[in-house]
Write a protein that holds these residues in place. Sequence first.
Motif, PDB file in Angstrom:
ATOM      1  N   ALA A  18      -0.810   1.561 -52.461  1.00  0.00           N
ATOM      2  CA  ALA A  18      -1.561   0.582 -52.051  1.00  0.00           C
ATOM      3  C   ALA A  18      -0.869  -0.775 -51.240  1.00  0.00           C
ATOM      4  N   HIS A  19       0.275  -0.852 -51.528  1.00  0.00           N
ATOM      5  CA  HIS A  19       1.235  -1.797 -50.911  1.00  0.00           C
ATOM      6  C   HIS A  19       1.701  -1.117 -49.351  1.00  0.00           C
ATOM      7  N   LEU A  20       1.699  -0.213 -49.397  1.00  0.00           N
ATOM      8  CA  LEU A  20       2.147   0.611 -48.164  1.00  0.00           C
ATOM      9  C   LEU A  20       1.051   0.598 -47.133  1.00  0.00           C
ATOM     10  N   ILE A  21      -0.051   0.821 -47.517  1.00  0.00           N
ATOM     11  CA  ILE A  21      -1.312   0.796 -46.709  1.00  0.00           C
ATOM     12  C   ILE A  21      -1.451  -0.755 -46.391  1.00  0.00           C
ATOM     13  N   GLU A  22      -1.350  -1.599 -47.147  1.00  0.00           N
ATOM     14  CA  GLU A  22      -1.324  -3.175 -46.830  1.00  0.00           C
ATOM     15  C   GLU A  22      -0.706  -3.548 -45.608  1.00  0.00           C
ATOM     16  N   ARG A  23       0.951  -2.721 -45.882  1.00  0.00           N
ATOM     17  CA  ARG A  23       1.646  -2.956 -44.680  1.00  0.00           C
ATOM     18  C   ARG A  23       1.618  -1.976 -43.377  1.00  0.00           C
ATOM     19  N   GLY A  24       0.425  -1.111 -43.344  1.00  0.00           N
ATOM     20  CA  GLY A  24       0.369  -0.247 -42.355  1.00  0.00           C
ATOM     21  C   GLY A  24       1.314   0.979 -42.161  1.00  0.00           C
ATOM     22  N   ILE A  25       1.540   1.305 -43.275  1.00  0.00           N
ATOM     23  CA  ILE A  25       2.462   2.305 -43.658  1.00  0.00           C
ATOM     24  C   ILE A  25       1.634   3.410 -44.461  1.00  0.00           C
ATOM     25  N   GLU A  26       1.893   4.669 -43.835  1.00  0.00           N
ATOM     26  CA  GLU A  26       0.747   5.967 -44.467  1.00  0.00           C
ATOM     27  C   GLU A  26       1.723   6.534 -45.811  1.00  0.00           C
ATOM     28  N   PRO A  27       1.303   6.429 -46.856  1.00  0.00           N
ATOM     29  CA  PRO A  27       1.654   6.948 -47.971  1.00  0.00           C
ATOM     30  C   PRO A  27       1.448   8.658 -48.140  1.00  0.00           C
ATOM     31  N   LEU A  28       2.089   9.394 -48.581  1.00  0.00           N
ATOM     32  CA  LEU A  28       1.828  10.720 -49.059  1.00  0.00           C
ATOM     33  C   LEU A  28       2.099  10.659 -50.634  1.00  0.00           C
ATOM     34  N   VAL A  29       1.067  10.730 -51.373  1.00  0.00           N
ATOM     35  CA  VAL A  29       1.190  10.640 -52.877  1.00  0.00           C
ATOM     36  C   VAL A  29       1.202  12.064 -53.393  1.00  0.00           C
ATOM     37  N   LEU A  30       2.472  12.495 -54.198  1.00  0.00           N
ATOM     38  CA  LEU A  30       2.409  14.017 -54.538  1.00  0.00           C
ATOM     39  C   LEU A  30       2.474  13.970 -55.902  1.00  0.00           C
ATOM     40  N   GLU A  31       1.502  14.574 -56.780  1.00  0.00           N
ATOM     41  CA  GLU A  31       1.146  14.427 -58.163  1.00  0.00           C
ATOM     42  C   GLU A  31       1.207  15.739 -58.836  1.00  0.00           C
ATOM     43  N   ALA A  32       2.166  15.968 -59.723  1.00  0.00           N
ATOM     44  CA  ALA A  32       2.254  17.262 -60.518  1.00  0.00           C
ATOM     45  C   ALA A  32       1.000  17.663 -61.232  1.00  0.00           C
ATOM     46  N   GLY A  33       0.397  16.777 -61.829  1.00  0.00           N
ATOM     47  CA  GLY A  33      -0.871  16.991 -62.723  1.00  0.00           C
ATOM     48  C   GLY A  33      -2.038  17.084 -61.673  1.00  0.00           C
ATOM     49  N   PRO A  34      -3.190  17.589 -62.589  1.00  0.00           N
ATOM     50  CA  PRO A  34      -4.598  17.794 -61.803  1.00  0.00           C
ATOM     51  C   PRO A  34      -5.307  16.560 -61.444  1.00  0.00           C
ATOM     52  N   THR A  35      -4.912  15.452 -61.952  1.00  0.00           N
ATOM     53  CA  THR A  35      -5.640  14.278 -61.978  1.00  0.00           C
ATOM     54  C   THR A  35      -4.774  12.894 -61.437  1.00  0.00           C
ATOM     55  N   ALA A  36      -5.097  12.088 -61.288  1.00  0.00           N
ATOM     56  CA  ALA A  36      -4.413  10.722 -61.190  1.00  0.00           C
ATOM     57  C   ALA A  36      -4.160  10.051 -62.725  1.00  0.00           C
ATOM     58  N   ALA A  37      -3.016   9.970 -62.774  1.00  0.00           N
ATOM     59  CA  ALA A  37      -2.668   9.197 -64.229  1.00  0.00           C
ATOM     60  C   ALA A  37      -2.447  10.354 -65.469  1.00  0.00           C
ATOM     61  N   THR A  38      -2.063  11.271 -64.832  1.00  0.00           N
ATOM     62  CA  THR A  38      -1.941  12.423 -65.980  1.00  0.00           C
ATOM     63  C   THR A  38      -1.224  12.148 -67.113  1.00  0.00           C
ATOM     64  N   ALA A  39       0.029  11.514 -67.084  1.00  0.00           N
ATOM     65  CA  ALA A  39       0.864  11.225 -68.214  1.00  0.00           C
ATOM     66  C   ALA A  39       0.110  10.056 -68.960  1.00  0.00           C
ATOM     67  N   VAL A  40      -0.710   8.896 -68.409  1.00  0.00           N
ATOM     68  CA  VAL A  40      -1.409   8.026 -68.981  1.00  0.00           C
ATOM     69  C   VAL A  40      -2.484   8.427 -69.961  1.00  0.00           C
ATOM     70  N   ARG A  41      -3.170   9.493 -69.395  1.00  0.00           N
ATOM     71  CA  ARG A  41      -4.246  10.146 -69.959  1.00  0.00           C
ATOM     72  C   ARG A  41      -3.757  10.809 -71.443  1.00  0.00           C
ATOM     73  N   ASP A  42      -2.521  11.057 -71.494  1.00  0.00           N
ATOM     74  CA  ASP A  42      -1.840  11.921 -72.442  1.00  0.00           C
ATOM     75  C   ASP A  42      -1.810  11.037 -73.735  1.00  0.00           C
ATOM     76  N   TRP A  43      -1.977   9.626 -73.619  1.00  0.00           N
ATOM     77  CA  TRP A  43      -1.717   8.733 -74.675  1.00  0.00           C
ATOM     78  C   TRP A  43      -2.915   8.039 -74.375  1.00  0.00           C
ATOM     79  N   SER A  44      -4.106   8.413 -74.151  1.00  0.00           N
ATOM     80  CA  SER A  44      -5.462   7.432 -73.952  1.00  0.00           C
ATOM     81  C   SER A  44      -5.781   6.971 -75.198  1.00  0.00           C
ATOM     82  N   HIS A  45      -5.469   7.456 -76.416  1.00  0.00           N
ATOM     83  CA  HIS A  45      -5.937   6.869 -77.594  1.00  0.00           C
ATOM     84  C   HIS A  45      -5.444   5.542 -77.823  1.00  0.00           C
ATOM     85  N   VAL A  46      -3.945   5.293 -77.350  1.00  0.00           N
ATOM     86  CA  VAL A  46      -3.328   4.060 -77.645  1.00  0.00           C
ATOM     87  C   VAL A  46      -3.729   2.867 -76.759  1.00  0.00           C
TER      88      VAL A  46
END
Length: 432
Positions: free
Chosen positions: A22-50
């Motif tokens: 988001a900050h890169l886009i705000e600055r006019g810079i193209e980001p390419l986000v590489l995520e190992a998991g199948p969705t965004a926030a894969t790790a956060v979802r692992d502790w979704s109950h907390v």
Amino acid sequence: MSEQQLPVAVIGAGPIGLAAAAHLIERGIEPLVLEAGPTAATAVRDWSHVRLFSTWAEVVAPAAEKLLATTGWVRPDGATYPTGGDWAERYLQPLADVLGDQIRYGARVTGVSRTGRDRVVDTDREQQPFSVHVEYADGREERLLARAVIDASGTWSTPGPLGGDGLPALGEKAAADRISYRVPDLDNPAVRARYAGKSTAVVGSGASAFTALAALAALAKEAPGTRAVWILRRGISGATFGGGEADQLPARGALGLAAKAAVDDGYADAVTGFRTSAVEKSEDGQLILVGEDGRRLDPVDEIIGLTGLRPDLTFVDELRLALDERLQAPVALAPLIDPNVHSCGTVYPHGVNELSHPEQDVYLAGMKSYGRAPTFLAMTGYEQVRSIAAALAGDQAAAERVELALPETGVCGGAGLFDEPEQAEQDNAGGC
């Protein structure tokens, strides 16, 4: 394509990686986000109950909120506290949806280097773009070029082992099916069945261990035979359970008090000064923890290891990083976050000056930048990537300017136990 036209590779689509985009886009810079998991926030979802100690106001990045506002998104009540699941579904996934094809899922980064240069070669090194090697979930491999790299992959995938020397205890790997390194979700029927009526050793002394102990104590009240053994590498002192009712963060104090009650009420036995050297199996298949001093504890059915997290540095090994020999954090940042000295509230905001390495335009950000220190705050990570994006845009003045005021105290390394709204509303300054 010139190097300046190449995207900035952001490793990880978690809270800090998405904020970086988001900050890169705000600055006019193209980001390419590489995520190992199948969705965004894969790790956060692992502790979704907390539940987090942080309020919604503290876990939404300003640049991300601006980007989301174009879709009509409205931030949840800033004074309330999300669970990990809330954070993922109500903020992180919508943000990822806005970023669209600027995120690639199932894309595991296996190596980062300079094109045509291993870490030994000096010649024209800084003139070469970064070479990012990616393995996709379908087995494909690809080499991508990037003008800069922001590694926000976190530490969730590399929990600390049981061994008191920082290495897996003998027999730990062989007993892997009976050892968990996460706070259990006892609302999940399968997980509940795993621990109900069983004896469980909880190894660790931080907020996660408190949460697990309190959860097992609550289970013991409903499922006879449930028992916990709390394994601490140090002794119990007045500070072991935190500040209790005097804690400036009531939710954190309540968590420590709940763990203390688990011991005081007989639902958990504490074993102190115990550093695990081996995990053995008894004749009937239970697990026996053996200490470096030769002590052998009573057999248990399950073990929960909550001994901290550490960064995976294998895929950035060809880069010239300056890391502290103890914490594995950037050398300029390490003295500021040393857990022997600092809590979250005493770590002041920081940016490119503390996060830079001999390898120009590569940054470890977010939890990964803290190495093995558990004192990370989400809003500190947001400030990190704001500063990094400014530096990559050539705005050094903004990169060095501090735009974050932290509360006087913070919550170190974890999430809250509380779920009662009236209790949550008491806490108006937190961290995650």
